[in-house]
Design an enzyme around this catalytic site. Structure first.
Site, PDB file in Angstrom:
ATOM      1  N   ASP A  17       0.431 -15.602  -3.947  1.00 32.05           N
ATOM      2  CA  ASP A  17       0.287 -14.762  -2.757  1.00 32.05           C
ATOM      3  C   ASP A  17       1.347 -15.183  -1.734  1.00 32.05           C
ATOM      4  OD1 ASP A  17      -0.721 -12.867  -1.084  1.00 32.05           O
ATOM      5  OD2 ASP A  17      -2.515 -13.976  -0.511  1.00 32.05           O
ATOM      6  N   GLU A  96       3.912  -3.116  -0.993  1.00 26.85           N
ATOM      7  CA  GLU A  96       2.929  -2.355  -0.230  1.00 26.85           C
ATOM      8  C   GLU A  96       3.495  -1.108   0.427  1.00 26.85           C
ATOM      9  OE1 GLU A  96      -0.465  -3.579   3.028  1.00 26.85           O
ATOM     10  OE2 GLU A  96       0.090  -4.849   1.340  1.00 26.85           O
ATOM     11  N   LYS A 132       1.170  -1.062  -3.884  1.00 24.63           N
ATOM     12  CA  LYS A 132      -0.011  -1.595  -3.219  1.00 24.63           C
ATOM     13  C   LYS A 132      -0.477  -0.613  -2.144  1.00 24.63           C
ATOM     14  CE  LYS A 132      -1.303  -6.284  -1.762  1.00 24.63           C
ATOM     15  NZ  LYS A 132      -0.735  -7.567  -1.318  1.00 24.63           N
ATOM     16  N   THR A 156      -5.618  -2.666  -2.511  1.00 28.01           N
ATOM     17  CA  THR A 156      -5.882  -3.833  -1.674  1.00 28.01           C
ATOM     18  C   THR A 156      -6.949  -3.533  -0.620  1.00 28.01           C
ATOM     19  OG1 THR A 156      -4.801  -5.582  -0.392  1.00 28.01           O
ATOM     20  CG2 THR A 156      -4.074  -3.327   0.024  1.00 28.01           C
ATOM     21  N   PHE A 178     -11.195  -8.836  -1.573  1.00 26.59           N
ATOM     22  CA  PHE A 178     -10.918  -9.964  -0.697  1.00 26.59           C
ATOM     23  C   PHE A 178     -12.129 -10.882  -0.605  1.00 26.59           C
ATOM     24  CE2 PHE A 178      -7.071  -8.753   2.059  1.00 26.59           C
ATOM     25  CZ  PHE A 178      -6.428  -8.193   0.969  1.00 26.59           C
TER      26      PHE A 178
END
Length: 319
Positions: A17, A96, A132, A156, A178
């Site tokens: 990450d 993203e 993303k 996400t 998450f």
């Protein structure tokens, strides 16, 4: 002695990450992921200086409105960093779509096409890239279209089973539920700390994993947003886990035994089917204060970092 990181790699695909090229070379993850927050941090690193300089130099040669040029340079920089990462990792790199497009299906699809074209221009095949998208209803609909076109998506900001099921119905390649951000909400709400086994974020990912495996869903479950190695260890065996360099280093330094917690065979009860139409999705989100608040907060946070990134680029263009 075998480190916990090596033990984890035997049961889970480890994803970094970070956008830090040096860290990725050192930690050797299979995949890696980027977002505006990580790109913003990465451009301050010496290893990325030439990428930033090249993107800014290109921007100074472009015509059009200031905002359009700044946005184009930000996109070019994110793709340049992603391309460098794609040449290092054997797997995929997530890039993203702008957070301010999270409620615009058509614009999200268009931006995804631009990202894929940008990678193609740098010689990076679309099979190496995950687009993303925020897991809003609109983002999920964008993923449905992109997946039908052969463009794989990483969904996400997932905080609920409702989001996970809708993403699976859209045939998303991968979801990122998450963990740490869910924990943050409950710590603030209840005013206490949680052990990994009672961690609401860990429980959420385990619930999604069980649903997917018992219902024969191929979408990859990749736990994300970890606050501690305890959370990581509590999800050992998950399809993939995206972990910060600091926590990867901590796992690499620990030679204790890591127990596998998740596996398809270990799921004994099949959860009831969850409806995935728009009405059911929006009602489920309405009833889940944590998921609604954290999704909105996450979009705002990514949008804020995107604005900061563009502001920094504007300053470089003006110098």
């Amino acid at each position: 002695m075998t480190s916990k990181l090596d033990q984890l790699r035997d049961m889970t695909t480890v994803v970094a990450d970070t956008g830090d090229i040096d860290a990725i070379r050192r930690l050797k993850p299979v995949d890696c992921t980027t977002n505006p927050t990580l790109v913003l941090k990465a451009i301050g690193l010496p290893s990325h200086a030439s990428l930033v300089d090249n993107a800014v130099t290109w921007g100074k040669s472009q015509s059009g409105s200031r905002d359009a040029v700044v946005a184009a340079v930000a996109d070019r920089l994110a793709i340049a960093i992603g391309a460098e990462l794609a040449r290092i990792v054997p797997g995929k790199v997530s890039t993203e779509v702008d957070a301010d497009l999270s409620f615009d299906t058509k614009a999200s699809i268009a931006k995804a096409h631009e990202i894929i074209a940008g990678y193609d221009a740098l010689g990076i095949d679309r099979d190496k890239i995950l687009i993303k998208l925020a897991s809003t209803w609109e983002g999920i609909r964008a993923a449905e279209v992109l997946q039908s076109e052969g463009i794989n998506c990483n969904m996400t900001l997932i905080f609920s089973l409702a989001q996970a099921v809708a993403c699976a119905e859209a045939k998303a390649f991968l979801i990122s539920p998450f963990v740490g951000r869910i924990l943050d909400w409950y710590v603030a709400k209840e005013g206490r700390q949680f052990e990994p086994e009672e961690d609401p974020g860990v429980i959420s990912v385990r619930q999604i994993y069980a649903y997917y495996k018992t219902h024969g869903i191929d979408t990859v479950v990749m736990g994300a947003s970890f606050r501690s190695v305890g959370e990581v260890e509590a999800l050992a065996g998950c399809d993939r886990l995206t972990i910060s360099p600091a926590l990867l280093d901590e796992l690499a330094a620990d030679t204790g035994t890591l127990k596998r917690v998740l596996s398809p065979e270990a799921v004994t009860e099949k959860p009831a089917p969850f409806p995935s139409d728009e009405k059911a999705f929006r009602w489920a989100m309405n009833e889940n204060a944590m998921a609604t608040e954290k999704l909105a907060e996450g979009i705002r946070s990514f949008a804020k970092d995107l604005r900061s990134l563009r502001s920094l680029i504007a300053e470089r263009l003006a110098s």
